[in-house]
Write a protein that holds these residues in place. Sequence first.
Motif, PDB file in Angstrom:
ATOM      1  N   GLY A  73       0.840  -1.177   0.010  1.00  0.00           N
ATOM      2  CA  GLY A  73       0.008   0.002  -0.136  1.00  0.00           C
ATOM      3  C   GLY A  73       0.770   1.353  -0.008  1.00  0.00           C
ATOM      4  O   GLY A  73       0.139   2.323  -0.202  1.00  0.00           O
ATOM      5  N   ARG A  74       1.989   1.363   0.359  1.00  0.00           N
ATOM      6  CA  ARG A  74       2.915   2.312   0.351  1.00  0.00           C
ATOM      7  C   ARG A  74       4.068   2.256  -0.794  1.00  0.00           C
ATOM      8  O   ARG A  74       4.253   3.183  -1.450  1.00  0.00           O
ATOM      9  CB  ARG A  74       3.738   2.496   1.627  1.00  0.00           C
ATOM     10  N   PHE A  75       4.564   1.032  -1.124  1.00  0.00           N
ATOM     11  CA  PHE A  75       5.728   0.915  -2.168  1.00  0.00           C
ATOM     12  C   PHE A  75       4.977   0.262  -3.279  1.00  0.00           C
ATOM     13  O   PHE A  75       4.331  -0.685  -3.338  1.00  0.00           O
ATOM     14  CB  PHE A  75       6.742   0.051  -1.594  1.00  0.00           C
ATOM     15  N   THR A  76       5.714   0.604  -4.495  1.00  0.00           N
ATOM     16  CA  THR A  76       5.162  -0.229  -5.647  1.00  0.00           C
ATOM     17  C   THR A  76       6.425  -0.275  -6.525  1.00  0.00           C
ATOM     18  O   THR A  76       7.385   0.431  -6.877  1.00  0.00           O
ATOM     19  CB  THR A  76       4.553   0.998  -6.387  1.00  0.00           C
ATOM     20  N   ILE A  77       6.594  -1.486  -7.020  1.00  0.00           N
ATOM     21  CA  ILE A  77       7.823  -1.996  -8.014  1.00  0.00           C
ATOM     22  C   ILE A  77       7.233  -1.792  -9.402  1.00  0.00           C
ATOM     23  O   ILE A  77       6.077  -2.402  -9.861  1.00  0.00           O
ATOM     24  CB  ILE A  77       8.454  -3.403  -7.570  1.00  0.00           C
ATOM     25  N   SER A  78       8.214  -1.316 -10.365  1.00  0.00           N
ATOM     26  CA  SER A  78       7.776  -1.440 -11.605  1.00  0.00           C
ATOM     27  C   SER A  78       9.133  -1.314 -12.513  1.00  0.00           C
ATOM     28  O   SER A  78      10.045  -1.323 -11.836  1.00  0.00           O
ATOM     29  CB  SER A  78       6.866  -0.062 -11.915  1.00  0.00           C
ATOM     30  N   ARG A  79       8.888  -1.352 -13.835  1.00  0.00           N
ATOM     31  CA  ARG A  79      10.096  -1.604 -14.674  1.00  0.00           C
ATOM     32  C   ARG A  79       9.957  -1.226 -16.076  1.00  0.00           C
ATOM     33  O   ARG A  79       8.807  -0.740 -16.450  1.00  0.00           O
ATOM     34  CB  ARG A  79      10.340  -3.161 -14.972  1.00  0.00           C
ATOM     35  N   ASP A  80      10.965  -0.431 -16.541  1.00  0.00           N
ATOM     36  CA  ASP A  80      11.023  -0.251 -17.995  1.00  0.00           C
ATOM     37  C   ASP A  80      11.854  -1.037 -18.672  1.00  0.00           C
ATOM     38  O   ASP A  80      13.266  -0.653 -18.748  1.00  0.00           O
ATOM     39  CB  ASP A  80      11.336   1.457 -17.871  1.00  0.00           C
ATOM     40  N   ILE A  81      11.194  -1.698 -19.359  1.00  0.00           N
ATOM     41  CA  ILE A  81      12.327  -2.746 -20.104  1.00  0.00           C
ATOM     42  C   ILE A  81      13.274  -1.853 -21.052  1.00  0.00           C
ATOM     43  O   ILE A  81      14.461  -2.341 -21.319  1.00  0.00           O
ATOM     44  CB  ILE A  81      11.423  -3.933 -20.902  1.00  0.00           C
ATOM     45  N   ALA A  82      12.633  -1.290 -21.831  1.00  0.00           N
ATOM     46  CA  ALA A  82      13.527  -0.279 -22.903  1.00  0.00           C
ATOM     47  C   ALA A  82      14.616   0.261 -22.266  1.00  0.00           C
ATOM     48  O   ALA A  82      15.703   0.553 -22.923  1.00  0.00           O
ATOM     49  CB  ALA A  82      12.671   0.680 -23.667  1.00  0.00           C
TER      50      ALA A  82
END
Length: 112
Positions: free
Chosen positions: A65-74
């Motif tokens: 609810g506080r942290f979010t993981i994400s990515r940009d493959i490019a």
Amino acid sequence: QVQFVESGGGLVQPGGSLRLSCAASRSILSRYAMYWYRQAPGKQRELVAHITNSGSTYVVNDVEGRFTISRDIAKNTVYLQMNSLKPEDTAVYYCTDGSSIWGQGTQVTVSS
């Protein structure tokens, strides 16, 4: 051998936000899961979040609810968006692909 470079840490007040970045030296994000860990002074390194090679995400209960993981493959980059930061989030944050390879870490300090 792939290398990871973390950045984005700093000093922030409780309730503030930071976005950490982990840049990989090669295009691996679509093939391997990536993990964020943290290590507070005097404590063991602990898992914070991970993202699978297909993009599914998971965060531990303490940061849900506080942290979010994400990515940009490019960009070969994984991110950790951290909101509503608490003093207990103070730690060095590291990324890894689950192998023995780790970045140098980035310091996050939450303090008023």
